[in-house]
Design a protein around this motif. Sequence first.
Motif, PDB file in Angstrom:
ATOM      1  N   GLN A 115       0.929  -1.215   0.020  1.00 17.54           N
ATOM      2  CA  GLN A 115      -0.078   0.121   0.044  1.00 17.54           C
ATOM      3  C   GLN A 115       0.924   1.330  -0.253  1.00 17.54           C
ATOM      4  OE1 GLN A 115      -3.430   0.157   2.469  1.00 17.54           O
ATOM      5  NE2 GLN A 115      -3.734  -1.903   2.404  1.00 17.54           N
ATOM      6  N   ALA A 116       1.934   1.267   0.893  1.00 20.86           N
ATOM      7  CA  ALA A 116       2.805   2.384   0.821  1.00 20.86           C
ATOM      8  C   ALA A 116       3.568   2.521  -0.487  1.00 20.86           C
ATOM      9  CB  ALA A 116       3.710   2.261   1.770  1.00 20.86           C
ATOM     10  N   ARG A 120       3.237   5.599  -3.054  1.00 21.36           N
ATOM     11  CA  ARG A 120       4.678   6.515  -3.536  1.00 21.36           C
ATOM     12  C   ARG A 120       4.923   6.416  -5.209  1.00 21.36           C
ATOM     13  NH1 ARG A 120       7.036   4.456   0.982  1.00 21.36           N
ATOM     14  NH2 ARG A 120       7.832   2.484  -0.013  1.00 21.36           N
ATOM     15  N   ALA A 121       4.103   5.315  -5.813  1.00 25.57           N
ATOM     16  CA  ALA A 121       4.353   5.189  -7.365  1.00 25.57           C
ATOM     17  C   ALA A 121       3.232   6.390  -7.799  1.00 25.57           C
ATOM     18  CB  ALA A 121       3.651   3.876  -7.579  1.00 25.57           C
ATOM     19  N   LEU A 122       2.202   6.739  -6.945  1.00 27.43           N
ATOM     20  CA  LEU A 122       1.433   7.757  -7.483  1.00 27.43           C
ATOM     21  C   LEU A 122       1.818   9.023  -7.252  1.00 27.43           C
ATOM     22  CD1 LEU A 122      -2.218   6.176  -5.920  1.00 27.43           C
ATOM     23  CD2 LEU A 122      -1.516   6.313  -8.466  1.00 27.43           C
ATOM     24  N   GLY A 123       2.877   9.328  -6.611  1.00 20.64           N
ATOM     25  CA  GLY A 123       3.646  10.414  -6.394  1.00 20.64           C
ATOM     26  C   GLY A 123       3.689  11.187  -5.128  1.00 20.64           C
ATOM     27  N   SER A 131       0.298  10.223   6.538  1.00 20.88           N
ATOM     28  CA  SER A 131      -0.619  10.791   6.879  1.00 20.88           C
ATOM     29  C   SER A 131      -2.037  10.310   6.084  1.00 20.88           C
ATOM     30  CB  SER A 131      -0.792  12.430   6.495  1.00 20.88           C
ATOM     31  OG  SER A 131       0.260  12.918   7.150  1.00 20.88           O
ATOM     32  N   PHE A 132      -1.993  10.053   4.928  1.00 17.13           N
ATOM     33  CA  PHE A 132      -3.192   9.571   4.264  1.00 17.13           C
ATOM     34  C   PHE A 132      -3.492   7.998   4.029  1.00 17.13           C
ATOM     35  CE2 PHE A 132      -2.521  13.807   2.289  1.00 17.13           C
ATOM     36  CZ  PHE A 132      -3.229  14.472   3.231  1.00 17.13           C
ATOM     37  N   VAL A 133      -2.263   7.237   4.040  1.00 15.47           N
ATOM     38  CA  VAL A 133      -2.430   6.077   3.946  1.00 15.47           C
ATOM     39  C   VAL A 133      -2.226   4.891   5.129  1.00 15.47           C
ATOM     40  CG1 VAL A 133      -1.587   3.949   2.247  1.00 15.47           C
ATOM     41  CG2 VAL A 133      -1.848   6.208   1.540  1.00 15.47           C
ATOM     42  N   ILE A 134      -0.898   5.254   5.709  1.00 18.88           N
ATOM     43  CA  ILE A 134      -0.492   4.323   6.537  1.00 18.88           C
ATOM     44  C   ILE A 134      -1.174   4.497   8.178  1.00 18.88           C
ATOM     45  CG2 ILE A 134       1.624   3.526   7.739  1.00 18.88           C
ATOM     46  CD1 ILE A 134       1.642   2.815   5.000  1.00 18.88           C
ATOM     47  N   LEU A 135      -1.288   5.949   8.426  1.00 17.16           N
ATOM     48  CA  LEU A 135      -1.523   6.183   9.903  1.00 17.16           C
ATOM     49  C   LEU A 135      -2.994   5.920  10.167  1.00 17.16           C
ATOM     50  CD1 LEU A 135       0.582   9.166  11.040  1.00 17.16           C
ATOM     51  CD2 LEU A 135       0.713   7.024  11.616  1.00 17.16           C
ATOM     52  N   PRO A 136      -3.993   6.026   9.150  1.00 13.96           N
ATOM     53  CA  PRO A 136      -5.374   5.925   9.245  1.00 13.96           C
ATOM     54  C   PRO A 136      -5.704   4.341   9.562  1.00 13.96           C
ATOM     55  CG  PRO A 136      -5.141   7.494   7.594  1.00 13.96           C
ATOM     56  CD  PRO A 136      -3.765   7.007   7.964  1.00 13.96           C
TER      57      PRO A 136
END
Length: 215
Positions: A115-116, A120-123, A131-136
């Motif tokens: 997922q990370a 990152r591949a999306l920029g 903030s938007f992917v991992i922590l939630p």
Amino acid sequence: MGVITDHLDLWGEAIGGTLVLFFGGGLIALVLGFIVGAMRVSPIPIARAVGAVYVNWIRNTPLTLVMFFFAFCVPILLRQRIDPIILPMIALGIYTATYVAETIRSGVNTVPVGQAEAARALGLSFGQVMSFVILPQATRSVIPPMMSVFIALLKNTTVAAGFSVLNLGSIRSWLSEQGENQLVVLLWVMVIFVALVLLLAWLQRILERKWRIAR
């Protein structure tokens, strides 16, 4: 009950001292722990190294020694008198931050690496990925061990009793000088700590329920 009703002002100061140490140290631990936790999972090698050194150095040092340094050495280095409760509070925060950082790191590691990488591949930058992917996603798994860290912090506030800070850890000696039964005082201190821990456990259930609904 006379042990409490005859010394309400002293009990109030002791409970207040414990809560100041807990909330002040907890705030420092959260802020610093989040920063160190982010460093521990950072893609930058030097950031990971600095985070690892901080965690291993402070966590493997007894809390009493950390508090001793802040209570006696820091005022000498700064050459000024500081409120006795401030320095133990900072020591508690710095010490507890290592456990907060490791809790955050373990929570981050529960999120699939793919997922990370996809983010990152999306920029997205490292901060945006966190903030938007991992922590939630990591928050739910972090809540139980994080609450255990704060329960330990609450208990560790008693260490400040050895550095002239009036709190629940030192009230026994204060009341013994006034002829009160030390065993009765300790039993009341235990009851208060159990009540505070139950409040933290209740808060944990609320947070877990909230994040379970959010997911």
